[in-house]
Scaffold this active site. Sequence first.
Site, PDB file in Angstrom:
ATOM      1  N   LYS A   1      -0.281  38.855  92.900  1.00  0.00           N
ATOM      2  CA  LYS A   1       0.721  38.239  92.023  1.00  0.00           C
ATOM      3  C   LYS A   1       0.210  36.940  91.399  1.00  0.00           C
ATOM      4  O   LYS A   1       0.993  36.112  90.935  1.00  0.00           O
ATOM      5  CB  LYS A   1       2.024  38.029  92.802  1.00  0.00           C
ATOM      6  CG  LYS A   1       2.642  39.338  93.319  1.00  0.00           C
ATOM      7  CD  LYS A   1       4.083  39.151  93.801  1.00  0.00           C
ATOM      8  CE  LYS A   1       4.709  40.503  94.163  1.00  0.00           C
ATOM      9  NZ  LYS A   1       6.142  40.367  94.526  1.00  0.00           N
TER      10      LYS A   1
ATOM     11  N   LYS B   1       8.526  27.067  97.287  1.00  0.00           N
ATOM     12  CA  LYS B   1       8.345  28.221  98.164  1.00  0.00           C
ATOM     13  C   LYS B   1       6.872  28.575  98.242  1.00  0.00           C
ATOM     14  O   LYS B   1       6.237  28.667  97.190  1.00  0.00           O
ATOM     15  CB  LYS B   1       9.137  29.390  97.581  1.00  0.00           C
ATOM     16  CG  LYS B   1       9.016  30.665  98.362  1.00  0.00           C
ATOM     17  CD  LYS B   1       9.747  31.771  97.643  1.00  0.00           C
ATOM     18  CE  LYS B   1       9.547  33.050  98.415  1.00  0.00           C
ATOM     19  NZ  LYS B   1      10.033  34.202  97.712  1.00  0.00           N
TER      20      LYS B   1
ATOM     21  N   LYS C   1       6.816  28.363  92.901  1.00  0.00           N
ATOM     22  CA  LYS C   1       6.616  29.487  93.818  1.00  0.00           C
ATOM     23  C   LYS C   1       5.137  29.852  93.802  1.00  0.00           C
ATOM     24  O   LYS C   1       4.581  30.213  92.766  1.00  0.00           O
ATOM     25  CB  LYS C   1       7.467  30.678  93.396  1.00  0.00           C
ATOM     26  CG  LYS C   1       7.218  31.902  94.286  1.00  0.00           C
ATOM     27  CD  LYS C   1       8.217  33.006  94.058  1.00  0.00           C
ATOM     28  CE  LYS C   1       7.890  34.198  94.938  1.00  0.00           C
ATOM     29  NZ  LYS C   1       8.834  35.298  94.759  1.00  0.00           N
TER      30      LYS C   1
ATOM     31  N   GLU D   1       6.137  23.241  86.157  1.00  0.00           N
ATOM     32  CA  GLU D   1       7.070  24.363  86.331  1.00  0.00           C
ATOM     33  C   GLU D   1       8.504  23.875  86.555  1.00  0.00           C
ATOM     34  O   GLU D   1       9.447  24.406  85.967  1.00  0.00           O
ATOM     35  CB  GLU D   1       6.636  25.229  87.523  1.00  0.00           C
ATOM     36  CG  GLU D   1       5.438  26.130  87.241  1.00  0.00           C
ATOM     37  CD  GLU D   1       5.806  27.325  86.353  1.00  0.00           C
ATOM     38  OE1 GLU D   1       6.973  27.439  85.926  1.00  0.00           O
ATOM     39  OE2 GLU D   1       4.908  28.148  86.084  1.00  0.00           O
TER      40      GLU D   1
HETATM   41  C1  PBG Z   1       9.935  38.516  95.231  1.00  0.00           C
HETATM   42  C2  PBG Z   1      10.265  37.696  96.418  1.00  0.00           C
HETATM   43  C3  PBG Z   1       9.394  37.483  97.487  1.00  0.00           C
HETATM   44  C4  PBG Z   1      10.079  36.691  98.407  1.00  0.00           C
HETATM   45  C5  PBG Z   1      11.350  36.430  97.891  1.00  0.00           C
HETATM   46  N1  PBG Z   1      11.441  37.064  96.630  1.00  0.00           N
HETATM   47  C6  PBG Z   1       8.052  38.020  97.742  1.00  0.00           C
HETATM   48  C7  PBG Z   1       7.048  37.985  96.689  1.00  0.00           C
HETATM   49  O1  PBG Z   1       7.081  37.157  95.769  1.00  0.00           O
HETATM   50  O2  PBG Z   1       6.168  38.826  96.752  1.00  0.00           O
HETATM   51  C8  PBG Z   1       9.492  36.254  99.705  1.00  0.00           C
HETATM   52  C9  PBG Z   1      10.413  35.728 100.738  1.00  0.00           C
HETATM   53  C10 PBG Z   1       9.808  35.631 102.085  1.00  0.00           C
HETATM   54  O3  PBG Z   1       8.601  35.862 102.315  1.00  0.00           O
HETATM   55  O4  PBG Z   1      10.574  35.311 103.003  1.00  0.00           O
HETATM   56  N2  PBG Z   1      10.564  38.286  94.061  1.00  0.00           N
END
Ligand code: PBG
Length: 330
Positions: free
Chosen positions: A224, A255, A202, A240
């Site tokens: 983040k 992602k 991610k 990861e």
């Molecule tokens: C946070 C989370 C995020 C998304 C899914 N879970 C945003 C982030 O990490 O700030 C993003 C999903 C999307 O943009 O469609 N745990």
Amino acid sequence: MPKTKPLSLIHRPRRLRRTAALRSLVQENHLTVNDLIYPLFVMEGENKQEEIVSMPGSYRYSLDLLLKEIVEAFGLGIKAIALFPLVPDEKKDNQGTEGYNADGLVQQTVKAIKKEVPDITIITDVALDPFSTYGHDGIVEDGKILNDETVAVLAKMAVSQAAAGADVVAPSDMMDGRVGAIRQALDEAGYLDVAILAYSAKYASAYYGPFRDALSSAPQFGDKKTYQMDPANTRESLKEVGLDIAEGADLVMVKPALAYLDIIHLIREHTQLPVAAYNVSGEYAMIKAAAEKGWIDEKKVVLETLTSMKRAGADLILTYFAKEVALMLL
Ligand code: PBG
């Protein structure tokens, strides 16, 4: 046209593109409704449905209307949903306590879905951000995100979601060691059959903007980058994913998807596990915005985009277009 002497070609790839029937015979990758996971936003209240401004056509639903949406989606052949809650500010704290409230919004929603649509697969999000006053995925101390303290909360969240009836828990937080801790906590509580979909690779992406609008969960300070991955990194995704698999992940995820097709491909080559790709909110918003302007053909661009994720190697795709696509594929 004047007559041209035919080229003496042995191969003419166009032969197999001549008719729609021939093209479908040699099609290599297929997008089907079985591949789709539909992310949905739930909020408190009754008879409420709010369109997310930066995600036209996507809504936050109160539970009653969410159930209707899920019945409809299931009727279209969608077999899994991923649930995200909008939590009122007064229920947020630094520890994400509301995340493991047995009567919390997520837990109530999961129970209600199980009753109404027992055969749909429910995937719950394991992360602190919707519940955090700081909008971070972990507990904050002196401007830092604490790892091990956060993992303890994540394990409690996962168990409480499993107790409510979640089929799959999906840690999206990127803390180290969370998959192992969640597996152990689930097993100790007797939830041996609850699977873990790990958000393994991610990235710290600007494509999450509209999602954070949807849940009012934007980080209140900083970014983040101390837990999500650097978009410039490839090898680190293998590290990861390897750790998450070693810790007990049943499925792994990349992602965002569209700007990371190379990573999806790489992970597909390196693991036997199913690979999910998250067609995130910003990818959805870009297509919607261009289509609204009449600059692109939305349906065709959506199918082409999601097919590119299958081609890259994704087995599953989380997409806000799930219902639209299911209708197109009917
Ligand atoms: C946070 C989370 C995020 C998304 C899914 N879970 C945003 C982030 O990490 O700030 C993003 C999903 C999307 O943009 O469609 N745990």
